[in-house]
Design a protein around this motif. Sequence first.
Motif, PDB file in Angstrom:
ATOM      1  N   LYS A  95      -1.449   4.237  38.098  1.00 22.28           N
ATOM      2  CA  LYS A  95      -0.559   5.218  37.462  1.00 22.28           C
ATOM      3  C   LYS A  95       0.406   4.528  36.502  1.00 22.28           C
ATOM      4  N   GLN A  96       0.870   3.331  36.883  1.00 22.36           N
ATOM      5  CA  GLN A  96       1.753   2.582  35.997  1.00 22.36           C
ATOM      6  C   GLN A  96       1.022   2.162  34.730  1.00 22.36           C
ATOM      7  N   LEU A  97      -0.224   1.752  34.876  1.00 23.74           N
ATOM      8  CA  LEU A  97      -1.012   1.342  33.714  1.00 23.74           C
ATOM      9  C   LEU A  97      -1.260   2.498  32.763  1.00 23.74           C
ATOM     10  N   GLU A  98      -1.376   3.686  33.312  1.00 26.58           N
ATOM     11  CA  GLU A  98      -1.598   4.864  32.470  1.00 26.58           C
ATOM     12  C   GLU A  98      -0.379   5.142  31.599  1.00 26.58           C
ATOM     13  N   VAL A  99       0.813   4.906  32.147  1.00 26.82           N
ATOM     14  CA  VAL A  99       2.053   5.156  31.407  1.00 26.82           C
ATOM     15  C   VAL A  99       2.350   4.012  30.436  1.00 26.82           C
ATOM     16  N   ASN A 100       2.169   2.784  30.919  1.00 25.75           N
ATOM     17  CA  ASN A 100       2.439   1.604  30.087  1.00 25.75           C
ATOM     18  C   ASN A 100       1.342   0.577  30.306  1.00 25.75           C
ATOM     19  N   PRO A 101       0.409   0.443  29.383  1.00 28.33           N
ATOM     20  CA  PRO A 101      -0.727  -0.478  29.555  1.00 28.33           C
ATOM     21  C   PRO A 101      -0.393  -1.938  29.283  1.00 28.33           C
ATOM     22  N   ASN A 102       0.850  -2.247  28.917  1.00 30.52           N
ATOM     23  CA  ASN A 102       1.234  -3.639  28.674  1.00 30.52           C
ATOM     24  C   ASN A 102       1.454  -4.358  30.006  1.00 30.52           C
ATOM     25  N   VAL A 103       0.775  -5.488  30.190  1.00 32.40           N
ATOM     26  CA  VAL A 103       0.816  -6.186  31.472  1.00 32.40           C
ATOM     27  C   VAL A 103       0.946  -7.684  31.272  1.00 32.40           C
ATOM     28  N   ALA A 104       1.159  -8.370  32.396  1.00 25.55           N
ATOM     29  CA  ALA A 104       1.124  -9.831  32.418  1.00 25.55           C
ATOM     30  C   ALA A 104       0.306 -10.273  33.615  1.00 25.55           C
ATOM     31  N   LEU A 105      -0.434 -11.351  33.438  1.00 21.96           N
ATOM     32  CA  LEU A 105      -1.173 -11.998  34.524  1.00 21.96           C
ATOM     33  C   LEU A 105      -0.614 -13.403  34.707  1.00 21.96           C
ATOM     34  N   THR A 106      -0.536 -13.847  35.948  1.00 24.53           N
ATOM     35  CA  THR A 106      -0.070 -15.202  36.229  1.00 24.53           C
ATOM     36  C   THR A 106      -0.990 -15.862  37.239  1.00 24.53           C
ATOM     37  N   PHE A 107      -1.465 -17.039  36.895  1.00 22.75           N
ATOM     38  CA  PHE A 107      -2.264 -17.876  37.795  1.00 22.75           C
ATOM     39  C   PHE A 107      -1.455 -19.129  38.107  1.00 22.75           C
ATOM     40  N   TYR A 108      -1.445 -19.561  39.372  1.00 20.87           N
ATOM     41  CA  TYR A 108      -0.770 -20.809  39.725  1.00 20.87           C
ATOM     42  C   TYR A 108      -1.638 -21.586  40.694  1.00 20.87           C
ATOM     43  N   TRP A 109      -1.973 -22.816  40.295  1.00 24.13           N
ATOM     44  CA  TRP A 109      -2.810 -23.699  41.112  1.00 24.13           C
ATOM     45  C   TRP A 109      -1.975 -24.931  41.464  1.00 24.13           C
ATOM     46  N   SER A 110      -1.338 -24.891  42.621  1.00 23.31           N
ATOM     47  CA  SER A 110      -0.371 -25.918  42.994  1.00 23.31           C
ATOM     48  C   SER A 110      -1.004 -27.293  43.178  1.00 23.31           C
ATOM     49  N   LEU A 111      -2.251 -27.356  43.615  1.00 18.02           N
ATOM     50  CA  LEU A 111      -2.869 -28.650  43.882  1.00 18.02           C
ATOM     51  C   LEU A 111      -3.113 -29.460  42.610  1.00 18.02           C
ATOM     52  N   ILE A 112      -3.174 -28.772  41.475  1.00 13.88           N
ATOM     53  CA  ILE A 112      -3.337 -29.491  40.206  1.00 13.88           C
ATOM     54  C   ILE A 112      -2.127 -29.284  39.295  1.00 13.88           C
ATOM     55  N   GLY A 113      -1.082 -28.634  39.812  1.00 16.41           N
ATOM     56  CA  GLY A 113       0.154 -28.463  39.060  1.00 16.41           C
ATOM     57  C   GLY A 113      -0.007 -27.675  37.781  1.00 16.41           C
ATOM     58  N   ARG A 114      -0.820 -26.624  37.835  1.00 13.32           N
ATOM     59  CA  ARG A 114      -1.095 -25.874  36.608  1.00 13.32           C
ATOM     60  C   ARG A 114      -0.814 -24.383  36.784  1.00 13.32           C
ATOM     61  N   GLN A 115      -0.308 -23.799  35.721  1.00  8.26           N
ATOM     62  CA  GLN A 115      -0.013 -22.371  35.674  1.00  8.26           C
ATOM     63  C   GLN A 115      -0.536 -21.800  34.362  1.00  8.26           C
ATOM     64  N   VAL A 116      -1.077 -20.581  34.425  1.00  8.54           N
ATOM     65  CA  VAL A 116      -1.531 -19.881  33.216  1.00  8.54           C
ATOM     66  C   VAL A 116      -0.884 -18.508  33.196  1.00  8.54           C
ATOM     67  N   ARG A 117      -0.278 -18.176  32.065  1.00  5.86           N
ATOM     68  CA  ARG A 117       0.377 -16.877  31.897  1.00  5.86           C
ATOM     69  C   ARG A 117      -0.298 -16.122  30.754  1.00  5.86           C
ATOM     70  N   VAL A 118      -0.668 -14.876  31.033  1.00  3.05           N
ATOM     71  CA  VAL A 118      -1.368 -14.038  30.056  1.00  3.05           C
ATOM     72  C   VAL A 118      -0.546 -12.778  29.821  1.00  3.05           C
ATOM     73  N   ARG A 119      -0.331 -12.443  28.565  1.00  6.72           N
ATOM     74  CA  ARG A 119       0.342 -11.185  28.214  1.00  6.72           C
ATOM     75  C   ARG A 119      -0.568 -10.387  27.297  1.00  6.72           C
ATOM     76  N   GLY A 120      -0.705  -9.088  27.577  1.00  7.83           N
ATOM     77  CA  GLY A 120      -1.576  -8.268  26.755  1.00  7.83           C
ATOM     78  C   GLY A 120      -1.576  -6.827  27.172  1.00  7.83           C
ATOM     79  N   LYS A 121      -2.611  -6.130  26.777  1.00  6.16           N
ATOM     80  CA  LYS A 121      -2.724  -4.691  27.027  1.00  6.16           C
ATOM     81  C   LYS A 121      -4.010  -4.410  27.777  1.00  6.16           C
ATOM     82  N   VAL A 122      -3.911  -3.474  28.728  1.00 10.39           N
ATOM     83  CA  VAL A 122      -5.048  -3.102  29.571  1.00 10.39           C
ATOM     84  C   VAL A 122      -5.848  -1.972  28.933  1.00 10.39           C
TER      85      VAL A 122
END
Length: 217
Positions: free
Chosen positions: A90-117
């Motif tokens: 329901k939130q996506l229907e009102v506002n399709p703008n989102v963020a994704l976050t990946f965090y892999w602590s064992l390799i000290g890496r993070q990926v951040r994605v911003r976009g539209k669904v």
Amino acid sequence: MEDTSKLIGERKTLVGPFPPFNPYKRFEYPHELFLEWFQAAIANGEHEPQSMTLSTTDPYGFPDARILILKDIDENGWYFASSSKSKKGKQLEVNPNVALTFYWSLIGRQVRVRGKVMGMGKERSTNDFLNRGIVARAIALLDKQSSILEKRSDFDIALIEQLNRLKENPASVSNSWTLYRVVAKEVEFWQGNEERKHIRLKFNYDGEKWTQNLLWP
């Protein structure tokens, strides 16, 4: 009771060594680097590297976040699935703008994605649904995610009913089940460093092609 700040402060963070990262390598699409990092996460023993945080906003502008599973990725975007009748749907229907976050602590890496669904249509959503386990499909068929549950036994009874339904008709599909694609406009790769000399590499889409630039840590 032990002082909370001391308890937290004594937890070690960014404990390496971490795999090397060359931020000057060029990529046509950010998903190419993502796949390199994803494979490194698997090789270094990350338990669920496909887990990601999906951040949305409600109609009043309040942020919301939850852990989901990445279903696929290609040059067009990052994919996940959910019921369109769920809170997130329901939130996506009102506002399709989102963020994704990946965090892999064992390799000290993070990926951040911003976009539209965007929804991927009935056929692809149906295929995704039918590839789920039988219990996951049965729960999705209930279509009551985030609704108030008066008694746990109500859930158990309803689940048994849907499991029986699937045994009689394995092709049953939730009408609200949707495969979504996040069409990214920004993707940032963060490589942690034990001495806090972190590396940040950001991809931006200008409408025609992706550009990549280093950021100050």
